[in-house]
Write a protein that holds these residues in place. Sequence first.
Motif, mmCIF file in Angstrom:
data_model
loop_
_atom_site.group_PDB
_atom_site.id
_atom_site.type_symbol
_atom_site.label_atom_id
_atom_site.label_comp_id
_atom_site.label_asym_id
_atom_site.label_seq_id
_atom_site.Cartn_x
_atom_site.Cartn_y
_atom_site.Cartn_z
ATOM 1 N N VAL A 477 0.843 -1.197 0.000
ATOM 2 C CA VAL A 477 0.000 0.000 0.000
ATOM 3 C C VAL A 477 0.882 1.252 0.000
ATOM 4 O O VAL A 477 2.033 1.222 0.422
ATOM 5 C CB VAL A 477 -0.954 0.022 1.214
ATOM 6 C CG1 VAL A 477 -1.763 -1.263 1.296
ATOM 7 C CG2 VAL A 477 -0.189 0.239 2.516
ATOM 8 N N GLY A 478 0.329 2.358 -0.485
ATOM 9 C CA GLY A 478 1.068 3.627 -0.526
ATOM 10 C C GLY A 478 1.127 4.156 -1.935
ATOM 11 O O GLY A 478 0.144 4.104 -2.677
ATOM 12 N N SER A 479 2.296 4.667 -2.337
ATOM 13 C CA SER A 479 2.473 5.215 -3.681
ATOM 14 C C SER A 479 3.672 4.565 -4.358
ATOM 15 O O SER A 479 4.515 3.949 -3.702
ATOM 16 C CB SER A 479 2.642 6.742 -3.621
ATOM 17 O OG SER A 479 3.637 7.114 -2.690
ATOM 18 N N THR A 480 3.761 4.697 -5.676
ATOM 19 C CA THR A 480 4.776 4.012 -6.483
ATOM 20 C C THR A 480 6.195 4.356 -6.022
ATOM 21 O O THR A 480 6.506 5.514 -5.748
ATOM 22 C CB THR A 480 4.618 4.379 -7.967
ATOM 23 O OG1 THR A 480 3.301 4.033 -8.384
ATOM 24 C CG2 THR A 480 5.615 3.627 -8.824
ATOM 25 N N THR A 481 7.035 3.340 -5.953
ATOM 26 C CA THR A 481 8.392 3.501 -5.443
ATOM 27 C C THR A 481 9.297 4.229 -6.437
ATOM 28 O O THR A 481 8.898 4.558 -7.547
ATOM 29 C CB THR A 481 9.007 2.140 -5.099
ATOM 30 O OG1 THR A 481 9.043 1.331 -6.287
ATOM 31 C CG2 THR A 481 8.212 1.447 -4.017
ATOM 32 N N PHE A 482 10.543 4.438 -6.022
ATOM 33 C CA PHE A 482 11.508 5.250 -6.765
ATOM 34 C C PHE A 482 11.898 4.649 -8.115
ATOM 35 O O PHE A 482 12.000 5.353 -9.114
ATOM 36 C CB PHE A 482 12.762 5.430 -5.901
ATOM 37 C CG PHE A 482 13.852 6.223 -6.543
ATOM 38 C CD1 PHE A 482 13.771 7.607 -6.619
ATOM 39 C CD2 PHE A 482 14.968 5.597 -7.078
ATOM 40 C CE1 PHE A 482 14.776 8.347 -7.214
ATOM 41 C CE2 PHE A 482 15.984 6.327 -7.663
ATOM 42 C CZ PHE A 482 15.888 7.707 -7.740
ATOM 43 N N GLY A 483 12.165 3.358 -8.164
ATOM 44 C CA GLY A 483 12.504 2.719 -9.429
ATOM 45 C C GLY A 483 13.979 2.410 -9.613
ATOM 46 O O GLY A 483 14.491 2.509 -10.735
ATOM 47 N N LYS A 484 14.657 2.007 -8.548
ATOM 48 C CA LYS A 484 16.088 1.663 -8.650
ATOM 49 C C LYS A 484 16.244 0.145 -8.546
ATOM 50 O O LYS A 484 16.087 -0.435 -7.482
ATOM 51 C CB LYS A 484 16.892 2.345 -7.543
ATOM 52 C CG LYS A 484 18.382 2.013 -7.568
ATOM 53 C CD LYS A 484 19.118 2.729 -6.439
ATOM 54 C CE LYS A 484 20.592 2.387 -6.434
ATOM 55 N NZ LYS A 484 20.860 0.985 -6.036
ATOM 56 N N GLY A 485 16.587 -0.470 -9.673
ATOM 57 C CA GLY A 485 16.765 -1.912 -9.712
ATOM 58 C C GLY A 485 18.196 -2.306 -9.983
ATOM 59 O O GLY A 485 18.452 -3.357 -10.580
ATOM 60 N N THR A 486 19.130 -1.462 -9.574
ATOM 61 C CA THR A 486 20.549 -1.733 -9.817
ATOM 62 C C THR A 486 21.280 -1.946 -8.495
ATOM 63 O O THR A 486 20.811 -1.543 -7.434
ATOM 64 C CB THR A 486 21.207 -0.570 -10.574
ATOM 65 O OG1 THR A 486 21.046 0.643 -9.819
ATOM 66 C CG2 THR A 486 20.579 -0.395 -11.941
ATOM 67 N N ALA A 487 22.465 -2.561 -8.589
ATOM 68 C CA ALA A 487 23.286 -2.817 -7.404
ATOM 69 C C ALA A 487 24.672 -2.230 -7.604
ATOM 70 O O ALA A 487 25.198 -2.227 -8.719
ATOM 71 C CB ALA A 487 23.396 -4.314 -7.158
ATOM 72 N N GLN A 488 25.252 -1.724 -6.510
ATOM 73 C CA GLN A 488 26.556 -1.080 -6.574
ATOM 74 C C GLN A 488 27.552 -1.766 -5.651
ATOM 75 O O GLN A 488 27.175 -2.269 -4.592
ATOM 76 C CB GLN A 488 26.463 0.412 -6.181
ATOM 77 C CG GLN A 488 25.757 1.295 -7.179
ATOM 78 C CD GLN A 488 24.266 1.084 -7.239
ATOM 79 O OE1 GLN A 488 23.602 0.877 -6.211
ATOM 80 N NE2 GLN A 488 23.707 1.102 -8.434
ATOM 81 N N ASN A 489 28.804 -1.767 -6.067
ATOM 82 C CA ASN A 489 29.915 -2.188 -5.217
ATOM 83 C C ASN A 489 30.913 -1.046 -5.131
ATOM 84 O O ASN A 489 31.032 -0.243 -6.069
ATOM 85 C CB ASN A 489 30.614 -3.428 -5.791
ATOM 86 C CG ASN A 489 29.783 -4.682 -5.618
ATOM 87 O OD1 ASN A 489 29.223 -4.920 -4.552
ATOM 88 N ND2 ASN A 489 29.694 -5.479 -6.665
ATOM 89 N N VAL A 490 31.614 -0.974 -4.000
ATOM 90 C CA VAL A 490 32.614 0.076 -3.807
ATOM 91 C C VAL A 490 34.003 -0.543 -3.898
ATOM 92 O O VAL A 490 34.301 -1.528 -3.214
ATOM 93 C CB VAL A 490 32.429 0.777 -2.448
ATOM 94 C CG1 VAL A 490 33.506 1.841 -2.243
ATOM 95 C CG2 VAL A 490 31.043 1.412 -2.353
#
Length: 698
Positions: A477-490
């Motif tokens: 429930v709520g509103s549509t999420t941001f839309g980040k489907g990526t992963a990062q490494n440092v």
Amino acid sequence: MKRFLYCLFFLPIVLAAQNLDSISMQQLLVVGNMQAFHISPPDFNVTTNKQIVDLFIDEVDGRKMFFLKAEKERLRSLVTDNSSNDGYSVLIKETFDLMKMRLLQIDSMLADIETKPLVFSEKDTITFLSKKATYRSCENLRELRVRMEKRLKYDCLNQVIKPGKENEDVLKLSPAELKTKQADATKKAIIRVRRYLQNFDTEFKLKHHIGDGLSNAITLRCDPHSSYFNTYEKENWDSGLSMEEFSFGFYAGDNDDGDIIISELIPGGPAWKSNELHEGDAILAFQFEKENKVELINAELEDFYLLFYKSAEKNVELTVRKKDNQVRKIKLEKEKIQSQENVMSSYVINNDKTKFGYIPIPAFYSDDETDSRQGCANDVAKEIIKLKNDSIQGLILDLRYNGGGSMKEAMGLAGIFIDEGPVAVFKQRVGKPMLLKDFNRGTIYDGPLIVLINGASASASEFLTATLQDYKRAVIVGSTTFGKGTAQNVYPADTNLYKTKGKSFYINPTMGYVKITGGKFYRVTTQSHQGKGIEPDIHIPDMVESFLDKESEMEYFLPADSVNKKVIYNALNALPLTELKGKSESRIKANEQFKNMLFLADSIATAAEKDVKVVLTVKDFKKYSDEQDKLGQKIENAIELKDSDELSVKNNSVMLKLVSIDEYQRKNSERILVGIKKDLILKEAVNILGDLQYYQTK
């Protein structure tokens, strides 16, 4: 990869031959890292390099003070197809010379402005651009001077209209009183600009500002979530994902006299253990080891945070004025303490004689330094056990404003609610898509479940949300999420990944770190939410829904795609979404507060599409400020429940015992409970959970 290693092998020779300094070397390393490890690096051709220059200018000149229109064009013209191969050396040198010259010119402008009082005229206006407007660069120094003076007038007026004492009305001050107040405010405004310029007051600082800005521009051209960290930024990044952080153990605030004060001491932290600092002590100055002393006369709270938390030093001396007016110097050393931002708590909500659990999850933090498996997932499991002991009949996980964190923790958290099985698909630049699984049989909680999201729920939050939605384990429930489907490494920019056959190349060890997008996550349906977000099963209108930036609005975001992978998972029985949605829509439609919130949100969204001009006189600025205050109050009234409509919320039983004996925990808990009780969106989520509990138990 071979080409990258070859470049690194000959890097010292190239540096000697072309006489490039360490800043150009840093850019070579950053470009090499992106080419080697980014999931989809661009070709570093002349077009890309010009785009990097545009990002670079925004990075190094966030306040639009340093570059004129023609100078920006000049910097863009300097890059070629080969610029990324020589570390952008020409761009770096010309930028350094230009900024060094401009700093002297700005200093001269400020010195001249200081010689006479600012004149506030109805002819002077400052314009705040709409989101879609394009910023127009200054054509010449005269225009830059005018803009600077207008900004100083704005900052000055912002100070002037603040009441110096209770119920003071600036419009009723005598001319002499107003003149004195304007003079003090002007002095403070100019000091703030000079403090900002001190960030670049040595060649060393300026070069590193340029180098770090260019490194970040290179990464941002690859995608919005890749970035460059210097050592201090890396430390802050690690703290944000960790259960612990290095801290001096206090928070700062301000009092009615405008002093910056110690507003809160964290139990067990260095400030608390010193037994010399107390809440209400005024901070007059501070000095980090190996750095100049910073006086806080005429400083704002914002100035303090910008100046104090930019230092990577671990030892500081505070000059404070105690409540008895004694001035003392107190030395503190940073220590590792529990991160106050990543403290997990749970609450019991009473709803029509039914108890529901509520767990707001601030971030997906982890403890990667030990094998104890402590972290967000473990902490949530502990809170669920506490809530089950309180006999809850439903649970809400609140992921609003949770920007993500450790994917490992998100996987562990998914396993709390579903039986064993796949939770996502992960795809890197090379190799086959990999199935991510929850190998632990059983669940900790199998009752009615709601997940509350909004446009700032991102990354690991979306990972968990998508898994629970696809398994039909929770109602989203709520509103549509941001839309980040990526992963990062440092990676360290000078990482030993570049070693071959046991031999490593000579690389400067001070080159910082690169956060690189190296993979994409896909739902068990094999579809990606990248750039699209996750749509809730039931939409609850949100005041900030139309104002939060989304992934798809960011420059150079990676597009959504799907992955070719066979995934077998056992979804649960269908949830009564049609019935739940109908009941929720009826409640929202009949609710006057939701009506007012939507009307106000639409009005603000419409206004945001237009530029706003502010007349720089005391009278007009006071009117503008009062209108902003009224708008803020309207927003607060729109999103906060009235006292008569408040939720009935309390701490879980374990926490109730703790707050009865711990004064700090009691105060902190009371502050948090006030916000929870007045949360309009949460109340509708509770209503939906009540409906879900009814359908699943009848």
